[in-house]
Design a protein around this motif. Structure first.
Motif, mmCIF file in Angstrom:
data_model
loop_
_atom_site.group_PDB
_atom_site.id
_atom_site.type_symbol
_atom_site.label_atom_id
_atom_site.label_comp_id
_atom_site.label_asym_id
_atom_site.label_seq_id
_atom_site.Cartn_x
_atom_site.Cartn_y
_atom_site.Cartn_z
ATOM 1 N N GLU A 1 0.800 -1.232 0.000
ATOM 2 C CA GLU A 1 0.000 0.000 0.000
ATOM 3 C C GLU A 1 0.833 1.283 0.000
ATOM 4 O OE1 GLU A 1 -2.508 -0.485 3.376
ATOM 5 O OE2 GLU A 1 -3.370 -2.347 2.636
ATOM 6 N N ILE A 2 2.132 1.176 -0.307
ATOM 7 C CA ILE A 2 2.928 2.395 -0.483
ATOM 8 C C ILE A 2 2.509 3.055 -1.803
ATOM 9 C CG2 ILE A 2 5.240 3.296 -0.989
ATOM 10 C CD1 ILE A 2 5.075 2.660 1.876
ATOM 11 N N LYS A 3 2.163 4.317 -1.748
ATOM 12 C CA LYS A 3 1.740 5.029 -2.947
ATOM 13 C C LYS A 3 2.947 5.519 -3.742
ATOM 14 C CE LYS A 3 -2.760 6.718 -1.305
ATOM 15 N NZ LYS A 3 -3.594 7.914 -1.055
ATOM 16 N N LYS A 4 2.861 5.382 -5.050
ATOM 17 C CA LYS A 4 3.909 5.874 -5.944
ATOM 18 C C LYS A 4 3.442 7.200 -6.537
ATOM 19 C CE LYS A 4 3.854 1.962 -8.218
ATOM 20 N NZ LYS A 4 4.186 0.921 -9.225
ATOM 21 N N GLU A 5 3.811 8.278 -5.849
ATOM 22 C CA GLU A 5 3.386 9.613 -6.271
ATOM 23 C C GLU A 5 4.589 10.500 -6.537
ATOM 24 O OE1 GLU A 5 -0.403 11.104 -4.168
ATOM 25 O OE2 GLU A 5 0.631 9.938 -2.632
ATOM 26 N N VAL A 6 4.443 11.403 -7.505
ATOM 27 C CA VAL A 6 5.519 12.327 -7.842
ATOM 28 C C VAL A 6 5.536 13.486 -6.854
ATOM 29 C CG1 VAL A 6 6.475 13.823 -9.627
ATOM 30 C CG2 VAL A 6 5.255 11.731 -10.270
ATOM 31 N N ASP A 7 6.716 13.822 -6.352
ATOM 32 C CA ASP A 7 6.877 14.992 -5.490
ATOM 33 C C ASP A 7 7.096 16.217 -6.375
ATOM 34 O OD1 ASP A 7 7.735 15.761 -2.418
ATOM 35 O OD2 ASP A 7 8.768 16.978 -3.913
ATOM 36 N N GLN A 8 6.142 17.124 -6.388
ATOM 37 C CA GLN A 8 6.163 18.252 -7.317
ATOM 38 C C GLN A 8 7.361 19.169 -7.078
ATOM 39 O OE1 GLN A 8 3.873 18.586 -9.858
ATOM 40 N NE2 GLN A 8 5.233 20.183 -10.619
ATOM 41 N N GLN A 9 7.679 19.430 -5.821
ATOM 42 C CA GLN A 9 8.806 20.316 -5.528
ATOM 43 C C GLN A 9 10.113 19.722 -6.046
ATOM 44 O OE1 GLN A 9 9.327 21.174 -1.375
ATOM 45 N NE2 GLN A 9 11.068 22.514 -1.710
ATOM 46 N N SER A 10 10.291 18.418 -5.838
ATOM 47 C CA SER A 10 11.504 17.753 -6.309
ATOM 48 C C SER A 10 11.559 17.722 -7.829
ATOM 49 C CB SER A 10 11.566 16.327 -5.755
ATOM 50 O OG SER A 10 11.631 16.341 -4.352
ATOM 51 N N LEU A 11 10.399 17.546 -8.450
ATOM 52 C CA LEU A 11 10.346 17.554 -9.907
ATOM 53 C C LEU A 11 10.808 18.902 -10.447
ATOM 54 C CD1 LEU A 11 9.524 16.121 -12.535
ATOM 55 C CD2 LEU A 11 7.206 16.994 -12.190
#
Length: 624
Positions: A167-177
């Motif tokens: 259940e770990i979500k794979k989401e993009v971190d906008q600040q890091s992007l």
């Protein structure tokens, strides 16, 4: 060198989760894989056996079974520490650095990290206190990531192992992007995955009952300049530390070799390592046949002949790129730095056919000021001082007259000079270096305007300034090297670790001995950048042990990859297929029409396109 993973949880299916996580780390340690589970704690270890190869399996328990350790890396001063512990009555059952580390924690607790010289990421569980201690080496040579899922705490050497946790979500971190697209590195502890953090270099975490009770930076360097030490004394001490670092970092029970590009850093590492090495010492270099501008193997041969190493070369092709790019993106976990990651992978692959440990020259440019952009920046500073008679640094490190003899090193950096002098001339130092490091000038040619509107450039500049304007740094030179040590170096070490581990070899970086940076940071900037000459003090220290042709080089390349040349061939269709695909269009980042036009009409593969290609493939490998 190994892969570690673990978590604190009340889940009952721990062994099943651990096995899935360890599968993703097999490349980091194909020699052995083991697990440890007790109550709420679960540890997994994938071993690449380097020292005491027939023993020292992990997870390792203390003799009284109170403490359990998983450890990735090497403690280079383990023999000295072992002798010290024996004098205190500590008993050992192996001759490994792993058992030394475990006993150092038992004797000294959290303070043990202050006595270690090495590259390491480790976790120790105390059954009595139900505490977990995690630490990372001074420079962050070895990776360590962590996150929470509800009340569960999870950590691992690579993010791909964390993603196997339920259940770990794979989401993009906008600040890091945004940071990656602007600098092609992350500025601090961020990763491209939302809520998955990288433990900062020189830092430890202490948890009780699964909650973080203490996070502490146990080591950092400062710029307390010591003018009382002469240049000769500095160079003598520097050479002594380099020799000592190479002496302890060639400790191994398996064959050791070195990357050899023909530059100052790799040449001195290879030369010093081979001095006291018993048996054949192997060196590895690479180049590209496309043009002399992509091949410096002739300089590597000069050093190889000088030290009588067994030398190996590789000349990768566009087909090699096509065959390996997706695998490289997978092993990186998330993209950082430039196309040199491909070159690094291919030379590592070559080395893995002959040795199990390889030494590299990472860190020399950042510690001693080896990048030509420092000279570009100071050319502007010298002009500014001559015109306006300013003194931003108290006194100028270099004058226009003193920098002229060394200006020939800038001949391959004319595009950077043009870009840097195009606008904003003579602005404050932080804004000028931000402009030099900012790679987002042409993003509007690649990305959708709607997506680019999410950028908060003011916030990025503020964050940049926080790192750049360190209170200890007074000179422009120290500000630039400090920024690179805190941002660029971690990205390069990310590449170094992942590309060596992808082919199951251990990469060591002897210049990144914490004692060396502590010495270098005390040196007056006027010594380190005398006359605008890059790496002035390092060169003075090693000038008598390296061939003259290496010392006098002014055309260091840094193993550039000829992606531009390949774009006219196989790479063109490949890049277009990825960057203008239906998936890329649906993602909403890219302006696929503009990209297609740019590739077809210009035939140039910019760093911006490299970043876009990496991001799209990363999304496919991880986020999709």
């Amino acid at each position: 060198m190994c892969g570690i993973v673990g978590f604190l949880s009340e889940r009952e299916d721990k062994i099943g989760i651990l096995k899935k996580q360890l599968e993703t780390l097999y490349h980091r340690g194909p020699d052995d894989q083991r697990t440890y589970i007790d109550n709420k704690v679960a540890f997994g270890h994938s071993r690449l056996a380097i020292i005491d190869i027939n023993h020292a399996q992990q997870p390792m328990q203390s003799l009284d079974e109170r403490y359990v350790l998983v450890f990735n890396g090497e403690i280079y001063n383990y023999l000295e520490l072992r002798q010290h512990l024996v004098s205190k009555g500590i008993q050992f059952k192996t001759y490994s650095d792993t058992e030394v580390l475990l006993n150092m924690y038992i004797v000294y607790g959290k303070e043990c990290v202050n006595k270690l010289n090495g590259m390491f990421a480790f976790a120790i569980y105390d059954k009595h206190k139900k505490s977990l201690f995690l630490a990372r080496d001074h420079f962050g040579i070895k990776p360590l990531y962590y996150t929470y899922k509800g009340n569960d705490f999870i950590f691992a050497s690579e993010i791909k192992a964390i993603l196997k946790y339920p259940e770990i979500k794979k989401e993009v971190d906008q600040q890091s992007l945004n940071e990656y697209m602007t600098f092609q590195v992350m500025l601090k502890k961020h990763t491209l995955f939302k809520n998955i953090h990288s433990l900062e270099p020189g830092t430890f975490l202490y948890l009780e009952e699964g909650k973080i009770k203490e996070k502490k930076k146990y080591w950092d360097f400062n710029y307390n300049i010591d003018d009382s030490i002469s240049e000769e004394e500095y160079t003598t001490e520097l050479l002594h530390l380099l020799e000592n670092s190479l002496n302890i970092q060639t400790r191994s029970d398996v064959p050791v070799g070195a990357y050899l590009s023909g530059g100052i850093d790799s040449s001195l590492v290879s030369t010093l390592a081979s001095k006291n090495y018993f048996g054949d010492f192997h060196t590895f270099s690479g180049g590209f046949k496309e043009s002399p501008d992509f091949d410096e193997t002739q300089y590597a041969k000069i050093v190889h002949q000088s030290i009588h190493s067994v030398h190996h070369e590789i000349f990768p092709t566009s087909k090699d790129f096509l065959d390996n790019f997706e695998n490289i993106v997978y092993h990186m976990d998330y993209p950082e730095a430039g196309p040199g990651v491909f070159s690094q992978y291919m030379v590592s692959k070559l080395a893995s056919e002959h040795v199990k440990v390889v030494l590299g020259g990472q860190g020399g440019d950042e510690i001693f000021g080896g990048y030509t952009r420092y000279a570009v920046a100071y050319l502007e500073q010298a002009l500014k001082g001559a015109i306006f008679e300013t003194s931003e640094e108290g006194k100028h490190l270099v004058t226009l007259q003193s920098i002229i003899p060394n200006m020939s090193q800038m001949k391959n950096y004319v595009p950077l000079l043009k870009e840097q002098f195009k606008e904003g001339l003579f602005e404050p130092m932080d804004e000028r270096y931000y402009r030099m490091m900012n790679r987002s000038h042409n993003l509007h040619k690649i990305y959708n305007q709607g997506f680019l509107s999410t950028f908060e450039e003011g916030q990025l500049l503020d964050k940049f300034k926080q790192v750049f304007n360190h209170p200890d740094t007074k000179s422009y030179f120290n500000k630039m090297t400090h920024f690179d040590l805190k941002t660029l170096l971690p990205a390069l070490l990310h590449v170094e670790d992942r590309m060596s581990m992808a082919v199951s070899i251990e990469s060591r970086v002897p210049i990144l001995d914490y004692r060396i940076i502590e010495l270098a940071s005390k040196m007056p900037p006027s010594m380190k950048f005398s006359g605008g000459k890059t790496k002035a003090m390092l060169i003075k220290s090693v000038k008598n042990i390296l061939p003259k042709e290496i010392i006098e080089r002014k055309d260091k390349m840094g193993f550039p990859t000829p992606i531009n040349n390949w774009l006219a061939g196989d790479l063109k269709e490949y890049a277009l297929d990825i960057l203008t695909s239906q998936k890329a269009k649906q993602r909403g980042y890219l302006n696929t029409q503009a990209i297609e036009k740019q590739i077809n009409e210009s035939g140039k593969f910019s760093r911006d396109l490299w970043g876009a290609l990496n991001l799209e493939m990363w999304h496919r490998k991880y986020i999709d």
